[in-house]
Design an enzyme around this catalytic site. Structure first.
Site, mmCIF file in Angstrom:
data_model
loop_
_atom_site.group_PDB
_atom_site.id
_atom_site.type_symbol
_atom_site.label_atom_id
_atom_site.label_comp_id
_atom_site.label_asym_id
_atom_site.label_seq_id
_atom_site.Cartn_x
_atom_site.Cartn_y
_atom_site.Cartn_z
ATOM 1 N N HIS A 63 10.844 -3.069 2.021
ATOM 2 C CA HIS A 63 9.572 -4.150 1.306
ATOM 3 C C HIS A 63 9.648 -4.770 0.030
ATOM 4 C CE1 HIS A 63 5.081 -5.388 1.526
ATOM 5 N NE2 HIS A 63 5.539 -4.356 0.109
ATOM 6 N N HIS A 88 6.392 -3.637 -7.168
ATOM 7 C CA HIS A 88 5.153 -3.538 -7.481
ATOM 8 C C HIS A 88 4.642 -2.146 -6.843
ATOM 9 C CE1 HIS A 88 5.870 -4.612 -3.337
ATOM 10 N NE2 HIS A 88 4.921 -4.702 -2.752
ATOM 11 N N ASP A 89 5.062 -1.842 -6.198
ATOM 12 C CA ASP A 89 4.796 -0.091 -5.578
ATOM 13 C C ASP A 89 5.143 0.740 -5.800
ATOM 14 O OD1 ASP A 89 3.110 -1.174 -3.309
ATOM 15 O OD2 ASP A 89 4.442 -1.245 -1.710
ATOM 16 N N GLU A 92 1.886 2.974 -7.989
ATOM 17 C CA GLU A 92 1.019 3.316 -6.456
ATOM 18 C C GLU A 92 1.404 4.186 -5.971
ATOM 19 O OE1 GLU A 92 -0.929 1.089 -3.143
ATOM 20 O OE2 GLU A 92 -0.688 -0.141 -5.347
ATOM 21 N N ASP A 93 3.056 4.752 -5.886
ATOM 22 C CA ASP A 93 3.293 5.268 -4.416
ATOM 23 C C ASP A 93 4.495 6.446 -4.973
ATOM 24 O OD1 ASP A 93 2.580 4.026 -2.493
ATOM 25 O OD2 ASP A 93 4.263 2.828 -2.042
ATOM 26 N N ASP A 155 3.471 -10.433 -1.271
ATOM 27 C CA ASP A 155 3.487 -9.070 0.180
ATOM 28 C C ASP A 155 2.332 -8.925 1.503
ATOM 29 O OD1 ASP A 155 3.128 -6.248 -0.841
ATOM 30 O OD2 ASP A 155 1.464 -5.691 -1.827
#
Length: 748
Positions: A63, A88-89, A92-93, A155
């Protein structure tokens, strides 16, 4: 490598290949070649997401790579943005923090990644909308660095392309939010291609049948369109060859979403949409200075072949749109008797139209271009609105949205300066766009030297002078007059300030009054007086006292006196009467709550529609419409049409409360619908209409209103039907009547 399973080896290969493609794409651009930092970001992200899969079953890192590829190819950004897209993730993850990213990749990339990281859910409580708050955070970062929003759009585009593997309720939430926020944003930033794809994908998930139907009709009419295109452009080619220009001519077919939108707003069938085809002439100017002249030369030479429409010349070459778009649009009458729009652009203008602001960076070598001013202005407006401490992120979303889709008009100041304003702007908006002080003291305006009220809508080319007075104050009804985000935000802030001051005065007046009457100022007393004056809440009540809209008098005295005498009776009934109903309710509550599982598709049956679910008043859905469920605060389920504006807001603000639904009804219940008919008046027409509805289809008419003007009649029929299929049958049968030209279902 030796102890990996075949599946893992295949995944590794797939990941490395995807990354290699990204690098190759990046190396093919004009950016500085900073391959090592991109590789570093990829390795870091790959490590962080290792072993995690997406819903579709592919490794998660695919992704971020896909998003980075969109950022590189379709938006045209450089290495900083590509790194931020790859990372970018991560925050967050995984367990890494923004600090970690700053230490490894520096502050710029870290700031962008931070802007893209959602705020964790718990801190808002249930009332606020986490979605809206996150969006607000995104825009805050965006006003420092526009790349944040560009990566976010990339995104979202990848999420939309892979939406098929999501649960239906998630699909509605994401598609709704995309139409509500991201497509307008892409439009505002000039990313037309992405905007169109986002709209089409959202539409495909929300209305799959209509999507397929329009797609089919487009395919069926493709050959005929190609013929029209070739016939129309042949003489144009000859003419352009004579001029010795290098050019290419493309056919632009209207997007499926725009077609559907036009069918909805204009109430016309597919066959009556005449601007499916537009022609684009993209040329290379002889030299940069001649670009503008070339556009007009082409216009002059093609209008010798076909007659142009007198009112439809749009010149965005001399005045680019706020998102940088430049082109000359003309509408010509083709030999087949149809108007065809021709868009004339240079290669540079075409790049700007496809890639928006990203393309400016490409052409901007010696310093900034004037178009940046427009972007800066827009970001400044957003910043101003964000600086106002607004209580509600959802209002903020709506305010921002106001200025996203508006086309622009050009107006002049008394000294002849040109100002760009959103379409539908009023004189009041113009006053606030000059300065907050001018806006808040504005009493009227002169447009083209004529006196007009503040609510006067401006037209392109108006010259506007604002009249002010020191004694003028902001009026509450101004909120209705203002249409731009900036003016509305300023007016709301000033009114809020005044309201607070009035509340303070109101509190003092009220406590004085109660002291005089020797009544203790507690909640129940204030509540009682509030109800007496029909105020919505305590704040409004106090503000009304403060602004002298409510004057405490004899009536209030009597109310308080009565309260003290009858109090004990009230307590008696309260304590006995209320008890068992409370218990009953408590018993019933858990049962209700157990049943709703947002992940499952909710079946709407006759029985459940009568007992449990509520049909939304705003859009009156009936069985067979594309609908969704929304769980409100009281745990009731409200059924909305998917395209209903209220539902659009809910999807963007309370996406986690949306449920996917499907109809399971058997023509037992009846629902009210409105049908609009229009045609040529003739003897016995009304008789035919009622015959079709009542005799042939056995449908009950509840109300019928018809009026005729100069031989044209228009009517609204209100009928009881079982489902959308009935409505289609009625419309199709009514269309068969000879003089009826238009039949559509309308909201009311």
């Amino acid at each position: 490598m030796e102890n990996l399973t075949p599946k893992e080896i295949a995944d590794e290969e797939m990941i490395n290949q995807a990354f290699q493609e990204l690098l190759n794409d990046y190396l093919a651009t004009k950016h500085r070649k900073r391959v090592e930092i991109i590789t570093k970001a990829f390795n870091f992200a790959n490590q962080a997401h290792k072993g995690i899969k997406r819903r579709s079953g592919e490794p998660y890192i695919m992704h971020p790579i896909a998003v980075a590829t969109i950022v590189c190819n379709e938006i045209g950004l450089g290495s900083t943005s590509i790194c931020a897209a790859l990372l970018h993730d991560v925050v967050e993850d995984t367990d890494y923090t923004v600090e970690d990213i700053e230490n490894i990749f520096g502050p710029k990339i870290a700031q962008i990644v931070d802007g893209l990281t959602k705020i964790s859910g718990g801190i808002f409580g249930d009332r606020a909308s986490a979605q809206a708050e996150n969006f607000k955070k995104l825009l805050l970062t965006m006003s420092n660095d526009i790349r944040v929003i560009l990566i976010k759009i990339a995104d979202r585009l990848h999420n939309m392309r892979t939406l098929g593997s999501m649960l239906p309720n998630k699909q509605f939430k994401i598609a709704g939010e995309t139409l509500y926020i991201y497509a307008p944003l892409a439009n505002r930033l000039g990313l037309y291609k992405i905007k169109t794809e986002l709209e089409n994908l959202s539409f495909k998930y929300e209305h799959p049948e209509e999507f397929a139907e329009i797609e089919e009709k487009l395919t069926a009419t493709a050959a005929q369109r190609d013929k029209v295109f070739n016939d129309f452009t042949a003489p144009i080619r000859t003419q352009l060859d004579k001029m010795g220009l290098k050019y290419r001519i493309l056919a632009r077919v209207k997007s499926i979403y725009s077609i559907w939108n036009k069918m909805q707003t204009k109430h016309v069938p597919f066959e009556e949409i005449y601007d499916l085809l537009a022609v684009r002439i993209i040329f290379e100017p002889r030299n940069q200075e001649e670009e503008l002249n070339d556009c007009f030369d082409i216009y002059v030479s093609i209008s010798k072949i076909y007659k142009p429409h007198p009112d439809r010349l749009r010149d965005w070459v001399s005045h680019p749109k706020a998102n940088g778009y430049q082109a000359l649009h003309v509408t010509l009458m083709g030999n087949n008797g149809q108007w065809i729009e021709v868009q004339i652009r240079s290669e540079r203008m075409n790049d700007v139209a496809e890639q928006g602001f990203a393309a400016h960076w490409k052409y901007k070598e010696g310093g900034g271009s004037e178009d940046e001013g427009e972007l800066e202005k827009w970001l400044k407006t957003i910043k101003e609105i964000l600086d106002d401490p607004q209580p509600d992120a959802i209002d903020f979303l709506d305010t921002i949205k106001l200025n996203l889709f508006a086309s622009e008009i050009f107006v002049f100041t008394p000294k002849g300066e040109l100002k760009t304003m959103p379409q539908n702007s009023t004189a009041l908006d113009f006053a606030f766009s000059l300065h907050t002080d001018i806006g808040s003291h504005c009493i009227g305006a002169k447009v083209n030297h004529k006196l007009v009220p503040l609510s006067h809508k401006l037209q392109s080319g108006d010259q506007v002078e604002i009249l002010t007075s020191k004694s003028q104050r902001v009026q509450p009804q101004w909120e209705v007059f203002a249409t731009t985000a900036r003016a509305r935000a300023k007016i709301a802030a000033i009114l809020r300030k005044e309201r607070k001051a009035n509340q303070k005065i109101g509190e003092d007046l009220l406590s004085e009054f109660l002291k005089k009457e020797e009544v203790r100022p507690d909640e129940t007393v204030i509540e009682k007086l509030r109800k007496l004056h029909n105020s919505k809440n305590e704040e409004e009540f106090l503000a009304a006292i403060g602004s002298k809209a409510i004057v405490l008098s004899e009536i209030d005295r009597n109310e308080l006196k009565e309260k003290q005498t009858s109090n004990w009776k009230k307590y008696l009934t309260f304590s006995f009467g209320n008890n068992n109903t409370k218990e009953k309710q408590e018993e019933k509550e858990p049962q209700e709550k157990e049943k709703i599982n947002p992940k499952e598709i909710l079946k709407l049956t006759e029985e459940s529609l009568q007992k449990k679910y509520i049909m939304a008043e705003c859009c009156h859905p009936i069985p067979g419409d594309d609908v969704l469920g929304y769980i409100d605060e009281n745990n009731r389920i409200i059924i909305h049409k998917r395209q209903c504006p209220v539902a659009a807001k809910l999807k963007s603000n309370y996406g986690n409360r949306i449920i996917a639904t499907e109809w399971d009804t058997h023509k037992e219940l009846s629902f009210l619908v409105y049908i609009y008919i229009k045609g040529i008046d003739s003897m016995g027409l009304l008789n035919e209409v009622t015959q079709v509805i009542s005799r042939q289809l056995n449908v009950n008419i509840r109300k019928l209103a018809i009026e005729t003007n100069d031989g044209i009649f228009e009517g609204k029929i209100q009928l009881w039907v079982h489902d959308a299929e009935d409505v289609r049958a009625i419309c199709n049968n009514l269309k068969k009547i000879q003089n009826i030209k238009q039949v559509t279902r309308i909201e009311e």
